[in-house]
Design a protein around this motif. Structure first.
Motif, short mmCIF file in Angstrom:
data_model
loop_
_atom_site.label_atom_id
_atom_site.label_comp_id
_atom_site.label_asym_id
_atom_site.label_seq_id
_atom_site.Cartn_x
_atom_site.Cartn_y
_atom_site.Cartn_z
N MET A 146 13.36 13.00 8.71
CA MET A 146 12.66 12.53 9.22
C MET A 146 10.99 11.55 8.60
O MET A 146 10.91 10.49 8.18
CB MET A 146 12.25 12.13 10.64
CG MET A 146 12.93 12.43 11.68
SD MET A 146 12.24 12.71 13.23
CE MET A 146 13.96 13.16 14.47
N GLY A 147 10.95 12.74 7.81
CA GLY A 147 9.64 12.22 6.72
C GLY A 147 9.78 12.21 5.30
O GLY A 147 8.81 11.81 4.00
N LYS A 148 11.37 11.57 5.16
CA LYS A 148 11.38 11.64 4.00
C LYS A 148 11.04 10.20 2.39
O LYS A 148 10.40 10.27 1.87
CB LYS A 148 12.60 11.65 3.13
CG LYS A 148 13.79 10.40 4.00
CD LYS A 148 15.17 10.97 3.49
CE LYS A 148 16.28 10.58 4.01
NZ LYS A 148 16.26 8.96 3.92
N ASP A 149 10.55 9.37 3.59
CA ASP A 149 10.46 7.95 3.25
C ASP A 149 9.25 7.74 3.24
O ASP A 149 8.34 6.70 2.84
CB ASP A 149 10.85 6.58 4.11
CG ASP A 149 12.55 7.47 2.49
OD1 ASP A 149 12.77 7.31 2.06
OD2 ASP A 149 13.27 6.52 3.95
N LYS A 150 7.90 8.74 3.74
CA LYS A 150 7.15 9.19 4.16
C LYS A 150 6.54 7.16 5.43
O LYS A 150 7.12 7.24 5.69
CB LYS A 150 6.04 8.35 2.95
CG LYS A 150 6.14 9.96 2.25
CD LYS A 150 4.79 10.10 1.23
CE LYS A 150 5.12 11.46 0.04
NZ LYS A 150 4.04 11.30 -0.40
N MET A 155 1.20 -0.90 0.31
CA MET A 155 0.48 0.01 -0.12
C MET A 155 1.11 1.37 -0.15
O MET A 155 2.05 1.01 0.40
CB MET A 155 -0.99 0.09 1.44
CG MET A 155 -2.37 -1.35 0.93
SD MET A 155 -3.23 -0.33 2.70
CE MET A 155 -3.52 0.65 2.31
N LYS A 156 0.51 2.39 -0.66
CA LYS A 156 1.08 3.62 -0.46
C LYS A 156 1.14 3.75 0.59
O LYS A 156 -0.32 4.04 1.10
CB LYS A 156 -0.13 4.87 -1.51
CG LYS A 156 0.90 5.69 -1.72
CD LYS A 156 0.60 6.66 -2.81
CE LYS A 156 -0.88 7.73 -1.73
NZ LYS A 156 -2.06 8.18 -2.54
N LYS A 157 3.00 4.62 0.97
CA LYS A 157 2.33 5.45 2.74
C LYS A 157 2.37 6.98 2.38
O LYS A 157 2.62 7.52 1.76
CB LYS A 157 3.62 5.15 3.22
CG LYS A 157 3.32 3.47 3.49
CD LYS A 157 4.99 2.98 4.18
CE LYS A 157 5.20 1.89 4.52
NZ LYS A 157 5.71 1.46 5.93
N ILE A 158 1.48 7.63 3.13
CA ILE A 158 1.87 8.67 3.19
C ILE A 158 1.63 9.33 4.41
O ILE A 158 2.45 8.87 5.39
CB ILE A 158 -0.21 9.36 3.29
CG1 ILE A 158 -0.65 8.13 4.44
CG2 ILE A 158 -0.81 8.48 1.97
CD1 ILE A 158 -2.03 8.86 4.51
N ILE A 159 1.72 10.58 4.32
CA ILE A 159 2.80 11.14 6.17
C ILE A 159 1.16 12.05 6.65
O ILE A 159 0.10 12.54 5.84
CB ILE A 159 3.24 13.28 5.53
CG1 ILE A 159 4.75 12.22 4.97
CG2 ILE A 159 3.82 13.07 6.72
CD1 ILE A 159 5.12 12.88 4.44
N ILE A 160 0.97 12.29 7.53
CA ILE A 160 -0.21 11.90 8.23
C ILE A 160 0.20 13.14 9.30
O ILE A 160 1.54 13.26 9.88
CB ILE A 160 -1.23 10.65 9.23
CG1 ILE A 160 -1.47 9.81 8.04
CG2 ILE A 160 -1.80 11.45 9.45
CD1 ILE A 160 -1.53 8.70 9.30
N ALA A 161 0.03 14.66 9.04
CA ALA A 161 -0.02 15.60 10.27
C ALA A 161 -1.27 15.98 10.85
O ALA A 161 -2.02 16.26 11.11
CB ALA A 161 0.48 16.68 8.93
N ILE A 162 -0.65 16.52 11.92
CA ILE A 162 -1.46 16.25 13.59
C ILE A 162 -1.45 17.40 14.29
O ILE A 162 -0.32 17.70 15.16
CB ILE A 162 -1.56 14.70 14.29
CG1 ILE A 162 -1.80 13.70 13.59
CG2 ILE A 162 -2.79 15.43 15.27
CD1 ILE A 162 -2.73 12.06 14.28
N ASP A 163 -1.72 18.40 14.09
CA ASP A 163 -1.83 19.85 14.99
C ASP A 163 -2.90 19.89 15.54
O ASP A 163 -3.32 19.43 15.96
CB ASP A 163 -1.00 21.26 13.78
CG ASP A 163 -0.21 20.68 13.23
OD1 ASP A 163 0.69 20.78 13.94
OD2 ASP A 163 -0.14 21.06 12.10
N GLY A 164 -2.31 21.03 16.75
CA GLY A 164 -3.79 21.17 16.98
C GLY A 164 -2.80 21.74 19.38
O GLY A 164 -1.64 22.25 18.95
N PHE A 165 -3.83 22.13 20.08
CA PHE A 165 -3.70 22.92 21.37
C PHE A 165 -2.64 22.07 22.31
O PHE A 165 -2.94 20.87 21.46
CB PHE A 165 -4.74 23.75 21.64
CG PHE A 165 -5.01 24.61 21.15
CD1 PHE A 165 -4.76 26.25 21.03
CD2 PHE A 165 -6.74 24.41 20.08
CE1 PHE A 165 -5.42 27.04 20.16
CE2 PHE A 165 -6.62 25.74 19.12
CZ PHE A 165 -5.86 26.95 19.83
#
Length: 227
Positions: free
Chosen positions: A123-127, A1-11
Motif C-alpha cells: 500500500m505504501g510503495k508509491d508513498k 511536492m515530494k510525497k512521503i510516508i508518515i508512520a504513526i505508532d502508539g498505545f
C-alpha cells in the motif's frame, strides 16, 4: 511536492486513527488503519469459533488466513475508507469491546503479522500515505520520512474509549474498558514478534491534554518541514 510516508505508532486508544485520518485529509494522502486490519482478522476468528473466552485455535486460524480478504472502500458520505472482510462491510462490527478483547492475542501470531505487513508495505510503495498501528515505524516502514509515537495515560485513554463506546450504544463499565486498555498495553509491548516500541527516530507526542485539532496542526507543520 515530494510525497512521503508518515508512520504513526502508539498505545491503544490514543486517538491515532482519528488524527491520522484528518492528517491524511489535510495533506491529500491515502490513510490506512492497520489496526482495523487486525480487527478484521479477529472478527473472522470470532465468527468462525477460532477464538473465545477459554480457547484459541491458532493452527486453524493460520490454515484459514488465505480465506481472509481485507479491503478498504472510501465512503464519500463519511469521508473515510471503511473496512470490508471478504466483500462485506464490517466497519461497525469491528469497533466493539468484544473484538478489542481479542485483537491483541490475534496480533501476536507471526503468520498473521507477516500476511498483513506484506499488504501494508504494498500500500505504501508509491508513498503519499499515512499509516497508523503498533509497528509501522519499526517494522512496516522503518525508512519512513516522518515517524510519530503517540502516548497518554491508561486512565485518559480508557475515559476516551469508554465515552466512544457509550455513544455507540454499548452497555459496559469504565472499569471493563480500563482493564481492556491495560491488558492490551501489556500484550502489545511484550509479544515476541514486532512488539510495540518507539522507533529510535520517532517524535513522541503525549496527547493527554491536546485536542485533535492541535495534534493535526502540529503534524501538518512537521510533514511540511520534510517535504
Amino acid at each position: 511536492m515530494k510525497k512521503i510516508i508518515i508512520a504513526i505508532d502508539g498505545f491503544s486508544s490514543t486517538g491515532k486513527s482519528t488524527v491520522a485520518k484528518q492528517l491524511a485529509k489535510e495533506l491529500n494522502y491515502i490513510y490506512v488503519d492497520t489496526g482495523a486490519m487486525y480487527r478484521a482478522v479477529t472478527y473472522f476468528a470470532l465468527e468462525n469459533d477460532l477464538i473465545g473466552e477459554d480457547f484459541f485455535h491458532i493452527e486453524k486460524l493460520i490454515e484459514r488466513l488465505d480465506d481472509i480478504k481485507i479491503t478498504f472502500k472510501y465512503n464519500k458520505d463519511l469521508g473515510f475508507a471503511e473496512v470490508y472482510l471478504n466483500g462485506r462491510n464490517i466497519e461497525k462490527d469491528i469497533r466493539t469491546l468484544k473484538v478489542s478483547r481479542y485483537v491483541s492475542p490475534i496480533a501476536t501470531i507471526s503468520e498473521v503479522r507477516q500476511k498483513l505487513v506484506e499488504q501494508q508495505q504494498l500500500m505504501g510503495k508509491d508513498k503519499g500515505i499515512v499509516m497508523d498501528g503498533r509497528d509501522i515505524g519499526t517494522v512496516v516502514f522503518p525508512d519512513a520520512e516522518l515517524k510519530i509515537f503517540m502516548t497518554a495515560s491508561a486512565e485518559t485513554r480508557a475515559k476516551r474509549r469508554y465515552k466512544e463506546l457509550l455513544e455507540r450504544g454499548h452497555n459496559l463499565s469504565y472499569e471493563e474498558v480500563l482493564e481492556n486498555v491495560t491488558t492490551r498495553d501489556r500484550i502489545d509491548s511484550s509479544r515476541e514478534d514486532s512488539p510495540l516500541r518507539k522507533a529510535d527516530n520517532a517524535i513522541e507526542i503525549d496527547n493527554s491534554d491536546l485536542t485533535i485539532e492541535e495534534q493535526v496542526d502540529s503534524l501538518v507543520k512537521l510533514a511540511k518541514t520534510i517535504v
